[in-house]
Motif scaffolding. Structure first.
Motif, short mmCIF file in Angstrom:
data_model
loop_
_atom_site.label_atom_id
_atom_site.label_comp_id
_atom_site.label_asym_id
_atom_site.label_seq_id
_atom_site.Cartn_x
_atom_site.Cartn_y
_atom_site.Cartn_z
N ALA A 184 0.83 -1.21 0.00
CA ALA A 184 0.00 0.00 0.00
C ALA A 184 0.86 1.25 0.00
CB ALA A 184 -0.93 -0.02 1.21
N CYS A 185 1.96 1.22 0.74
CA CYS A 185 2.89 2.36 0.75
C CYS A 185 3.52 2.56 -0.63
CB CYS A 185 3.97 2.14 1.80
SG CYS A 185 3.40 2.25 3.51
N ALA A 186 3.92 1.46 -1.26
CA ALA A 186 4.54 1.56 -2.58
C ALA A 186 3.59 2.19 -3.59
CB ALA A 186 4.99 0.18 -3.05
N THR A 227 13.98 -13.52 5.92
CA THR A 227 14.46 -12.22 6.38
C THR A 227 13.67 -11.09 5.74
OG1 THR A 227 16.08 -11.98 4.60
CG2 THR A 227 16.79 -13.18 6.58
N GLY A 228 13.77 -9.91 6.33
CA GLY A 228 13.06 -8.76 5.79
C GLY A 228 13.48 -8.41 4.38
N ILE A 229 14.79 -8.43 4.12
CA ILE A 229 15.27 -8.09 2.78
C ILE A 229 14.74 -9.08 1.75
CG2 ILE A 229 17.33 -7.91 1.32
CD1 ILE A 229 18.83 -6.85 3.80
N ARG A 230 14.81 -10.37 2.06
CA ARG A 230 14.34 -11.38 1.11
C ARG A 230 12.82 -11.28 0.91
NH1 ARG A 230 18.70 -14.07 3.63
NH2 ARG A 230 20.13 -15.07 2.14
N ALA A 231 12.09 -11.04 1.99
CA ALA A 231 10.63 -10.94 1.87
C ALA A 231 10.23 -9.78 0.97
CB ALA A 231 10.01 -10.78 3.25
N ALA A 235 8.59 -9.95 -2.92
CA ALA A 235 7.31 -9.30 -3.18
C ALA A 235 7.43 -8.15 -4.18
CB ALA A 235 6.71 -8.78 -1.87
N GLY A 236 8.64 -7.90 -4.68
CA GLY A 236 8.84 -6.82 -5.64
C GLY A 236 8.72 -5.44 -5.03
N LEU A 237 9.09 -5.33 -3.74
CA LEU A 237 8.89 -4.07 -3.02
C LEU A 237 10.18 -3.31 -2.75
CD1 LEU A 237 6.15 -5.36 -0.57
CD2 LEU A 237 5.85 -3.74 -2.45
N LEU A 238 11.27 -3.74 -3.37
CA LEU A 238 12.52 -2.99 -3.28
C LEU A 238 12.73 -2.22 -4.58
CD1 LEU A 238 14.91 -5.63 -1.65
CD2 LEU A 238 13.66 -3.77 -0.52
N GLY A 239 13.43 -1.10 -4.48
CA GLY A 239 13.69 -0.31 -5.68
C GLY A 239 14.48 0.94 -5.36
N PRO A 240 14.80 1.74 -6.36
CA PRO A 240 15.64 2.93 -6.15
C PRO A 240 14.97 4.01 -5.31
CG PRO A 240 14.85 2.81 -8.41
CD PRO A 240 14.51 1.51 -7.78
N HIS A 241 13.67 3.89 -5.08
CA HIS A 241 12.96 4.87 -4.25
C HIS A 241 13.06 4.53 -2.77
CE1 HIS A 241 10.34 1.45 -4.73
NE2 HIS A 241 9.52 1.89 -3.80
N ASN A 261 18.42 -4.24 -6.92
CA ASN A 261 17.22 -3.41 -6.89
C ASN A 261 17.53 -1.93 -6.67
OD1 ASN A 261 14.65 -5.25 -6.94
ND2 ASN A 261 16.13 -6.33 -5.65
N ASP A 262 18.82 -1.58 -6.66
CA ASP A 262 19.27 -0.19 -6.50
C ASP A 262 18.70 0.47 -5.25
OD1 ASP A 262 20.72 2.08 -7.10
OD2 ASP A 262 19.22 2.89 -8.49
N VAL A 263 18.66 -0.30 -4.15
CA VAL A 263 18.22 0.23 -2.87
C VAL A 263 19.37 1.01 -2.23
CG1 VAL A 263 17.43 -0.38 -0.55
CG2 VAL A 263 16.58 -1.64 -2.54
N ALA A 264 19.08 2.17 -1.67
CA ALA A 264 20.08 2.92 -0.92
C ALA A 264 20.11 2.41 0.52
CB ALA A 264 19.77 4.40 -0.94
N VAL A 265 21.29 2.43 1.14
CA VAL A 265 21.43 1.98 2.52
C VAL A 265 22.01 3.11 3.37
CG1 VAL A 265 22.68 0.42 4.08
CG2 VAL A 265 21.67 -0.46 1.96
N ALA A 266 21.32 3.43 4.46
CA ALA A 266 21.80 4.42 5.42
C ALA A 266 22.55 3.69 6.53
CB ALA A 266 20.63 5.22 5.99
#
Length: 431
Positions: A184-186, A227-231, A235-241, A261-266
């Protein structure tokens, strides 16, 4: 036109400029060169001009939480944190967030990516002049978390949003938000931040539904069995945003998923260390091509919004983990704390380095009376010798938002301290 000059200008995307100067017009950088070419303008001796820090993972609303639950395991610490913040109203959270914004400006931070529990950070950033992406937090086992959390908070602080203070959403973590809520957030089409792979106990709960977190399972969502990252990836919920905070427990396969998935990491090394969560695999993340930045998290887990301390912690942690003194250089750390944060937030064309056309988001740092003068390397001097007490001025879009020796902000500070007193009073009554 306004011109600032100093012993050095450190642009980030280019070598340091001795006797450097920055020209500002209409809130943007119009030129970067030597003071000989541009003129001295406002001169800062024994100092360096830097791009403002970009703190891509903060919680301004927890600015007075320093020391709460120190020494507790991550799970009980988190529960204490949740219990205490429930005692505060919106006005008190706004008072605390204003202090957080001020502390950021005092520390040379010009931009934050803030995970905001009540939206108070949006009001604070709008009032004090910080650039920001405000990610309104949501929680819950289904998509109704948007109706319960996101919509009311957005409506209350809608007037705070602008081209400088932008709206995002933060499904808090895979243990506090279902995949339906992440979806829903995506679908909102907004920037997203979330907490991922922060602790071993969290990972154990998500994988097996067991471990120390069973004691408060009524506050958690049903574990996904992985794990959270794998889940999220499945589900296709990772991305550059997406900006993923922490990723301390990420393994080789998960790092590859983040990169693909071009995810940024803080990367928040002080928070991870003080909560006993470990040291994130920073070198592996960078080598995989992940957009990594350095961020402070909040004083609930670290003592301050001090990016100088955060850079030093990142350097020490990376070198200790890899057993190599070149695992993270001072130049690397400074880039991760400035342009790296801007890239994580998708703002690299606006801020994060000193270049013509970018917003004039600048920090002036004095190294006077320090062991780093006379100068050898201004970058090393900045990273190893800098501190909030040495910040002379912080500018956002060319406007001075903090000047050392300027406004005292006593009323703002007193209001935040009053909120902390209420938290401590409630804690004493329930102990």
């Amino acid at each position: 036109m306004r011109i600032l000059s100093a012993d050095w200008v450190v642009p980030i995307e280019g070598p340091p400029i001795p006797n450097g100067a920055v020209a500002i017009s209409d809130g943007r950088i119009s030129a970067v060169d030597t003071a000989h070419e541009l003129g001295s303008g406002e001169r800062f001796p024994d100092s360096v001009i830097l791009p403002g820090f970009v703190n891509a993972h903060s919680h301004l609303e927890y600015a007075v939480y320093a020391g709460f639950g120190d020494g507790l395991p991550f799970g009980p610490w988190l529960m204490l944190h949740i219990e205490r913040k429930r005692q505060l109203g919106v006005e008190e959270m706004e008072a605390i967030a204003r202090l957080g914004a001020l502390e950021c400006l005092r520390s040379g931070i010009t931009t934050v990516g803030d995970a905001s529990f009540r939206g108070a950070a949006a009001t604070a950033c709008a009032e004090l002049g910080l650039r920001a992406v405000i990610y309104l937090e949501v929680f819950g086992a289904d998509g109704t978390g948007l109706e319960t959390w996101f919509e009311p908070n957005r409506a209350r602080v809608q007037e705070a949003f602008s081209p400088r203070v932008r709206l995002g959403v933060s499904p808090h973590a895979p243990y506090s938000c279902s995949l339906d809520l992440y979806q829903a957030c995506a679908e909102l089409g907004l920037p997203v931040t979330t907490h991922l792979a922060e602790s071993e106990a969290e990972t154990e709960w998500l994988r097996t539904g067991s471990g120390p977190w069973r004691a408060f399972s009524d506050l958690l969502v049903e574990p996904p069995g992985t794990t959270g990252i794998r889940a999220l990836a499945d589900a296709g919920l990772l991305g550059p945003h997406v900006v993923a905070a922490h990723c301390v427990q990420a393994d080789e396969e998960e790092i590859a998923l983040l990169a693909a998935n071009d995810v940024a990491v803080a990367h928040c090394p002080r928070s991870n260390a003080l909560l006993g969560c470990g040291i994130a695999p920073l070198t592996a993340l960078r080598e995989a091509g992940v957009r990594v930045c350095i961020a402070t998290d909040s004083p609930a887990s670290t003592p301050s919004f001090d990016m100088f301390d955060e850079m030093r912690a990142a350097i020490a942690g990376a070198r200790a983990r890899e057993r190599r003194p070149d695992a993270l250089t001072t130049a690397d750390a400074l880039e991760l704390a400035t342009l790296g944060g801007a890239r994580a937030l998708g703002l690299e064309h606006e801020t994060g380095s000193i270049a013509p056309g970018k917003q004039a988001d600048l920090t002036v740092l004095s190294l006077a009376d320090s062991p780093f003068l006379p100068w050898e390397d201004p970058v090393t001097a900045t990273v190893l010798g800098g501190s909030p007490d040495r910040v002379l001025a912080t500018l956002v879009s060319g406007e001075s938002r903090f000047e050392k020796g300027g406004e005292t902000w006593l009323e703002l500070i007193d209001a935040a301290r009053s909120a902390r007193s209420r938290l401590l009073s409630h804690a004493a009554q329930t102990s």
